[in-house]
Design an enzyme around this catalytic site. Structure first.
Site, PDB file in Angstrom:
ATOM      1  CE  LYS A 267      13.766   2.335  -4.337  1.00 53.35           C
ATOM      2  NZ  LYS A 267      12.778   1.600  -3.560  1.00 53.35           N
TER       3      LYS A 267
ATOM      4  CD  GLN B  29      12.162  -1.881  -2.380  1.00 54.70           C
ATOM      5  OE1 GLN B  29      12.914  -0.912  -2.392  1.00 54.70           O
ATOM      6  NE2 GLN B  29      11.071  -1.935  -3.128  1.00 54.70           N
TER       7      GLN B  29
ATOM      8  CG  ASP C 219       9.798   4.997   0.542  1.00 46.94           C
ATOM      9  OD1 ASP C 219      10.011   5.473  -0.588  1.00 46.94           O
ATOM     10  OD2 ASP C 219      10.038   3.814   0.849  1.00 46.94           O
TER      11      ASP C 219
END
Ligand SMILES: NC(=O)c1ccc[n+]([C@@H]2O[C@H](COP(=O)([O-])OP(=O)(O)OC[C@H]3O[C@@H](n4cnc5c(N)ncnc54)[C@H](OP(=O)(O)O)[C@@H]3O)[C@@H](O)[C@H]2O)c1
Length: 293
Positions: A54, A98, A121
């Site tokens: 990322k 994460q 997200d």
């Protein structure tokens, strides 16, 4: 006849070219550089790889990225404090924590603490609710990537029977929702299967479009699909290592037997995977653009 390959790597490249132009425009016309915070807690090797990918994608596209690696024993309070700091930072338009987090940290509490406008997200309950209603600004990255793969491969989903296998919050439930939404959603008839489903093959054989996200290699075999099915294999399973120590990856679908019957299929790797990070970049740009309003 061998199936057509749905090449996520190529489609992802096309989308990244568009995103690059959008970023340049944001910088030149508005003086805004999209920014993404990534927070990694602990030493999970898979998570490290994903966060690294990322960060790399941000660098390539010109997105400002701020990565924080915290030790596995970091308290929930400290993670929440960092999220609060990122919420306040005007240079950060997106925040990515994460997952999975270490067991002593309540992931739900951490996700709930992210400002929904920075929740790139799309895991915050406010954004999940909007997704279900069909009014969301962000779409979750992997399901959004799947929708783009289908659309850009010219696969008409309207009126088709889409069967989703797997009901996770990050893949199965949201992709089932997107597939059943009226246009620009999939406008498909959707069946959602899981471990409580009796005789899975009865449903997978009915699928015009089969989306599989179960996390076990070769769960779907050739005898479980009908001729002409379009197959999206979300699974990423590490099934071994090359002599050089590189992970050997396999999907949830037995590619060899299924591709003989399918009209189109995503490979693993090179299918859904590249799309997920690309859609994260897209959401970060959207979040930055939204601050101009
Ligand atoms: N390419 C990407 O970008 C990307 C992104 C996310 C995930 N993934 C991969 O996709 C896979 C799934 O991820 P996930 O996060 O959705 O997994 P998950 O949270 O473990 O969920 C798996 C789902 O599959 C269901 N399931 C498991 N075995 C099954 C079977 N034999 N028959 C029917 N249903 C079954 C489970 O049912 P129950 O609910 O009944 O337990 C569960 O709902 C993993 O390999 C993951 O690495 C890839």
């Amino acid at each position: 006849m061998a199936a057509k390959l749905i090449k996520g790597t190529e489609i992802s490249k096309q989308i990244r070219e568009q995103i690059t132009k959008e970023i340049e425009e944001l910088k030149e016309r508005h003086g805004v550089t999209p920014g993404l915070a990534t927070i990694l807690v602990g030493d999970d090797p898979g998570s490290k790889v994903y966060v690294g990918q990322k960060e790399k994608a941000c660098g390539k596209l010109g997105i400002y990225s701020e990565r924080t690696d915290l030790p596995a024993n970091t308290s929930e309070q400290d993670v929440l404090a960092l999220v609060a700091k990122c919420n306040e930072n005007p240079n950060l338009h997106g925040i990515l924590v994460q997952l999975p987090l270490p067991k002593h940290i309540d992931a739900t509490r951490v996700i709930d603490a992210i400002n929904p406008e920075k929740d790139v997200d799309c895991f915050h309950p406010a954004n999940v609710g909007k997704l279900v209603i069909g009014t969301g600004r962000f779409l979750p990255c992997t399901p959004h990537g799947i929708m783009e793969l289908l659309r850009r491969s010219g696969i008409d989903t309207a009126g088709k029977h889409a069967v989703v296998v797997g009901r996770s919050n990050i893949v199965g439930k949201p992709i089932a929702n997107l597939m059943l939404q009226s246009p620009p959603g999939g406008n498909a008839t959707v069946t959602l299967c899981h471990t409580g489903t009796k005789d899975l093959a009865t449903y997978t054989r009915m699928a015009d479009i089969l989306i599989v996200a179960v996390g076990h290699p070769k769960t779907i075999t050739g005898d479980m699909v009908k001729e002409g099915v379009v197959v999206i294999d979300v699974g990423v399973n590490r099934i071994g290592k090359t002599p050089e120590g590189k992970a050997i990856l396999a999907g949830d679908v037995d590619f060899d037997s299924v591709q003989e019957k399918a009209a189109a299929i995503t490979p693993v790797p090179g299918g859904v995977g590249p799309m997920t990070i690309t859609m994260l970049m897209k959401n970060t740009v959207e979040a930055a653009r939204a601050t101009l309003a």
